[in-house]
Scaffold this motif. Structure first.
Motif, mmCIF file in Angstrom:
data_model
loop_
_atom_site.group_PDB
_atom_site.id
_atom_site.type_symbol
_atom_site.label_atom_id
_atom_site.label_comp_id
_atom_site.label_asym_id
_atom_site.label_seq_id
_atom_site.Cartn_x
_atom_site.Cartn_y
_atom_site.Cartn_z
ATOM 1 N N ILE A 1 -8.169 -3.859 1.203
ATOM 2 C CA ILE A 1 -9.059 -3.808 0.032
ATOM 3 C C ILE A 1 -8.403 -4.516 -1.155
ATOM 4 N N VAL A 2 -9.155 -5.379 -1.790
ATOM 5 C CA VAL A 2 -8.667 -6.049 -2.988
ATOM 6 C C VAL A 2 -9.334 -5.441 -4.216
ATOM 7 N N GLN A 3 -10.646 -5.241 -4.124
ATOM 8 C CA GLN A 3 -11.348 -4.524 -5.182
ATOM 9 C C GLN A 3 -12.165 -3.431 -4.518
ATOM 10 N N THR B 1 -17.080 -3.508 -1.251
ATOM 11 C CA THR B 1 -15.648 -3.671 -1.465
ATOM 12 C C THR B 1 -15.296 -5.127 -1.196
ATOM 13 N N VAL B 2 -14.285 -5.594 -1.895
ATOM 14 C CA VAL B 2 -13.799 -6.949 -1.659
ATOM 15 C C VAL B 2 -12.570 -6.836 -0.780
ATOM 16 N N ARG B 3 -12.587 -7.514 0.360
ATOM 17 C CA ARG B 3 -11.467 -7.378 1.287
ATOM 18 C C ARG B 3 -10.960 -8.741 1.737
ATOM 19 N N ASP B 4 -9.714 -8.766 2.163
ATOM 20 C CA ASP B 4 -9.164 -10.022 2.672
ATOM 21 C C ASP B 4 -9.339 -10.074 4.183
ATOM 22 N N GLY B 5 -8.756 -11.088 4.809
ATOM 23 C CA GLY B 5 -8.958 -11.311 6.231
ATOM 24 C C GLY B 5 -8.520 -10.165 7.110
ATOM 25 N N SER B 6 -7.528 -9.398 6.663
ATOM 26 C CA SER B 6 -7.035 -8.308 7.507
ATOM 27 C C SER B 6 -7.697 -6.986 7.154
ATOM 28 N N GLU C 1 -2.426 1.596 4.568
ATOM 29 C CA GLU C 1 -1.821 0.263 4.430
ATOM 30 C C GLU C 1 -2.801 -0.744 3.868
ATOM 31 N N GLN C 2 -4.103 -0.462 4.049
ATOM 32 C CA GLN C 2 -5.100 -1.434 3.614
ATOM 33 C C GLN C 2 -5.556 -1.238 2.170
#
Lengths: 86, 854
Positions: free
Chosen positions: B822-824, B814-819, A45-46
């Protein structure tokens, strides 16, 4: 209210798209999947997503939950990106 | 009473906005008010009045009768007024109007059949769309589909009067009508009847806000002055009681209705004193009252003034002016400001003596003074001449002392608009006389500041953590390399560049005394060996500032390509050849940052700045009219150039008219003509700049300052000495204005250069009126464009910032958001930090970057 007409499935549906702007896409095997999830310590999911009918992967007949490995390349760098089929 | 130490840890999962039911208002109410007054003659709150102690306290010493809290701890409690006759809530009148029109006047059902409603529900619409369709459809219904009753026309006369076929409806009637609507029908109209019934919009009981919402002020004369809201509420209660006694006395209906209307008026103005068609309620003096809506609304209202526009403590703002002598890590702070701003210091066994000294010193003595002390029990006292001895004796570890700013304190320095992370940087305080902030000219570019009246702000971090963080992350020297492009953005500007250039010239030689003067400015007290006989070259001076391990080769724009003059070469910290200009100085700064760290780079910038400032004051660099005046031959050549271009354009026009012009692919004949003309006329600029450089010569000061990047550009020179050349609006030659011509001084359809905004004159000799007008046209466009561009890109940036604000680069790049999503997979697609990659010179240094990763 306008109705959305469903597009007729084209004959090229099952052919991979060859274009210099579309990088190579690849479905990961189960072991590879496990390795990637472990490496980044994430659940499926991530990971970023890709639609099951995305033109770049449609020809591979992906299943929901498959991880797609994308070989990105540009002027400055090569990189690998992962997406989960949804 | 609320216990301040009790911590509530709950998350808000949702918020629902609903109407207050009368029961709810009564339940909330701590008092039913029955005295239309506030304080008695002794200045004590009257029971049942508007300062009743059960609604909370505002006078120190008294205790709240509901929660037992004091002024500081009691949150305040609502009271209520029982309205003897219901009154319409003015802000809900439009909603009531909607209900009255969309439901039956007899049976209270929605004026649509079940099928009609199902049809709307079945269509592909959002909830909001469905509700609005229901409402619009009911407007047209003449007879109720359920009981066949004829529907009368209902009108709303703002703010609160309803008419049914010209007959005024009393609020009681309205309320009864609304109460008849069934729960199911309410849902069809988009209401949740469990939380909001429409009849609750007709008030039967009025909530009275707590006293701390409407505090009274004691004037100097000892007189009390009540809040506007209190005044209004007192009037509401007074009229309510008059109405009650009249009803009880059996007064005629007419009088009762008059009083009822008066009550409605007071309630309306209590909510909003700017309601349409209603005279605003005023004070005795004639000033209009500020009631509930006025508190919230508009620029000076609660939202825009207090919530969006909060002001901050421990900050100061004043005009900035330059100071070339302070380090780029510093900022000059006026004494007056430093005395006003404070930092809290925890007293410990190790600094107690120091703190005592600060308490005992007085302001006239030129040392740091403490302003406040706070004992561990939280008592904060101002230090005065009378109590300072006593406080100094009492002082013990664990106390807090608030002391004034002193040299070396870390503060944040900011210039609006903050478009950058470099728009706020940490500087170290340097207290100076005068009333302006002193900014080192070298940090001017990241702030985009100049000294024509710019103002800047400082903020004083109050905690040790904040100060440490500011110093390690935000200090100016840590921001020398911009994360945007990896190049230096802090470094010499304008005259400093000229100074450095003069210093680097081969012919620059100093005597021993001069060399000592210069080096001493940079804090270097050792002289190198004289390199030009018994004198010192400028390069030798520069070399003293360079780190010993620096090796560099940079091509610079100055001098002939490939010649030794055009190559800045530094070997083992010794400058061997080349002239410094903006680019090469910046390359040196970047190299020092990379190999010797930010501190070394800062020292270099500080040193070169001081020396360059001294060099330019001694040697000087001036431009005058003479520098912009061409030789007769040069003038002739410019004229020739312009005439040739004009002739060429005329040739195109001839060809266009004869239709012999060859059409360019994808363009019409006319477009071909335009593009060819624009190209011919545009090329003039390049040819002219080459021509001017030749005519004015490489020694010409105007050319020199443009070439070394100190001030101005070659284009500026051509416009002043040569010709201003083509003006454009909307990327086209000027053509709008009159019919087929930009000005009536030309013939219609004249396509020649001059008639389409080509300016032959230059700024030195002056423009003719027509040219002046043309120039103004394109100047106007560029001004309008910059205004639009800043607004638009500002909004774009805002949206982007909101989208990206909680993305983080994690330890694995890795680029990740608050949760944790993975974004990048790898930051930027290559895992490289822009600030840390830089190829100085492939021959001499290897590219530096993050380690290769799989």
């Amino acid at each position: 209210m306008a109705k959305v007409r469903k597009r007729k499935i084209s004959n090229f549906e099952n052919a991979p798209i060859v274009h210099y702007l579309i990088p190579k896409h690849e479905i990961l095997s189960e072991e590879e999947e496990k390795k990637i999830l472990e490496k980044y310590n994430v659940t499926k999911e991530q990971l970023p997503r890709i639609k099951i009918d995305d033109p770049a992967i449609r020809h591979m007949n992906p299943k929901k939950g498959d991880i797609i490995k994308i070989y990105r390349e540009d002027k400055h760098a090569k990189s690998i990106y992962y997406r989960v089929v949804v | 009473m609320i216990d301040e130490n009790e911590v509530f840890e709950k998350y808000i999962s949702k918020i629902k906005f609903t109407l207050f039911s009368p029961e709810m208002i009564r339940k909330m109410s701590a008092v039913k008010l029955f005295v239309p007054d506030t304080y008695n003659d002794d200045g004590y709150p009257i029971e049942g009045g508007f300062a009743d102690l059960r609604m909370g306290v505002i006078d120190p010493g008294l205790r709240c009768k509901t929660c037992g809290g004091t002024v500081r701890t009691c949150p305040g409690h609502f009271g209520s007024i029982e309205l003897i006759r219901p009154v319409i809530h003015p802000e809900f009148a439009p909603m009531i109007y909607m209900f009255l029109r969309s439901t039956c006047q007899t049976c209270g059902r929605v004026l649509l059949t079940g099928e009609e409603i199902n049809e709307i529900k079945g269509s592909l619409m959002t909830r909001d769309e469905m509700i609005s369709t229901v409402i619009t459809r009911t407007k047209k219904v003449k007879n109720c589909p359920h009981c066949q009753a004829e529907q009368k026309e209902i009108k709303l006369e703002r703010p609160t009067s309803f008419y049914e076929d010209e007959r005024l409806m009393l609020p009681t009637e309205v309320r009864d009508r609304l109460a008849k609507i069934s729960d199911d029908d309410l849902r069809e109209l988009g209401f949740d009847p469990e939380y909001s019934r429409p009849e609750w919009a007709v008030l039967t009981v009025l909530p009275v806000p707590p006293v701390n919402v409407r505090p009274s002020i004691t004037l100097e004369s000892g007189e009390r002055s009540e809040d506007n809201l209190t005044h209004k509420l007192v009037e509401v209660l007074r009229i309510n009681q008059r109405l009650e006694s009249n009803i009880n006395a059996g007064a005629p209906q007419l009088i009762i209705e008059d009083l009822w209307e008066l009550l409605q008026y007071h309630v309306t103005t209590y909510f909003n004193n700017e309601s349409p068609n209603i005279p605003p309620a005023t004070h005795r003096s004639g000033m209009t009252l500020k009631t509930l809506a006025q508190r919230l609304k508009g620029k000076e209202g609660r939202f825009r003034y207090n919530l969006s526009g909060k002001r901050v403590n421990f900050s100061a703002r004043t005009v900035v002016s330059p100071d070339g002598c302070i380090s780029i890590n510093e900022v000059g702070v006026p004494k007056q400001i430093a005395n006003e701003l404070t930092i809290p210091i925890k007293v410990t066994d190790w600094n107690i003596e120091e703190c005592k000294k600060m308490i005992l010193s007085n302001e006239s003595a030129n040392n740091v003074t403490a302003v406040y002390v706070t004992s561990p029990n939280g008592r904060r006292r101002k230090i005065t001449d009378t109590n300072k001895e006593e406080l100094a004796n009492e002082l013990a570890a664990g106390w807090t002392v608030e002391r004034q700013l002193k040299d070396g304190d870390v503060v944040l320095f900011n210039r609006y608009p903050s478009l950058h992370r470099m728009s706020i940087m940490a500087h170290k305080v340097k207290i100076l006389s005068g009333k302006t902030f002193r900014v080192p000219p070298s940090v001017t570019p990241p702030y985009n500041a100049d000294f024509d009246g710019d103002e800047m702000n400082i903020h004083v971090p109050q905690k040790e953590e904040a100060r440490a963080e500011a110093e390690t992350l935000m200090l100016v020297e840590k921001q020398i390399i911009s994360p945007q492009h990896g190049h230096a953005i802090i470094g010499p500007t304008e005259d400093h560049i000229t100074g450095t250039y003069l210093l680097s010239l081969d012919e620059t030689v100093f005597t021993k005394e001069e060399a000592m003067d210069l080096l001493a400015l940079a804090g270097i007290y050792e002289l190198p060996k004289p390199d030009v006989k018994d004198k010192y070259s400028g390069k030798a001076i520069i070399s003293q500032l360079l780190p010993k391990n620096l090796n560099l080769r940079i091509e610079s724009k100055i001098g002939k390509k490939g010649s030794s003059k055009s190559i800045v070469e530094i070997k083992d910290g010794k400058m061997i050849s080349g002239y410094f200009e903006k680019k090469s100085i910046h390359s040196v700064i970047e190299a020092i940052t990379l190999y010797n760290g930010n501190e070394a780079a800062r020292k270099f910038i500080d040193g070169i700045g001081r020396i360059a400032g001294e060099v330019i004051t001694r040697k000087g660099m001036t431009v005058s009219m003479k520098d912009y005046t061409l030789s007769e031959n040069g003038k002739k050549k410019v004229k020739e150039l312009v005439e040739n271009a004009e002739k060429q354009v005329n040739v195109y026009i001839m060809q266009y008219k004869n239709k012999t012009l060859e059409r360019e692919p994808g363009k019409s004949l006319k477009e071909t003509l335009e593009s060819k003309s624009v190209k011919t006329l545009g090329d003039i600029r390049n040819d002219m700049s080459k021509l001017l450089e030749e005519d004015l010569g490489q020694e010409n000061k105007a050319i020199v300052i443009a070439k070394i990047g100190a001030r101005g550009s070659i284009i500026n020179v051509t416009q002043m000495s040569g010709a201003i050349a083509q003006q454009v609006v909307r990327e086209k030659r000027l053509h709008r204005g009159y019919r087929y011509r930009p000005l009536s001084h030309f013939k219609q359809k004249d396509l020649s250069a001059v008639a389409r905004g080509f300016i032959k004159s230059n700024f030195l000799e002056g423009l003719n009126p027509i040219e002046y007008f043309f120039q103004s046209m394109s100047a106007r466009e560029s001004i309008v464009n910059t205004a639009i561009r800043t607004a638009r890109s500002g909004y774009m940036q805002r949206r982007m910032m909101n989208a990206l604000q909680d993305l983080v680069v994690k330890e694995d790049y890795t680029v990740r958001d608050g949760s944790g999503r993975i974004v990048q997979v790898i930051y930027g697609g290559d895992g490289k930090d822009t600030m840390k990659i830089k190829k100085i010179n492939e021959e001499l240094t290897a590219p530096v970057g993050l380690p290769e990763r799989e």
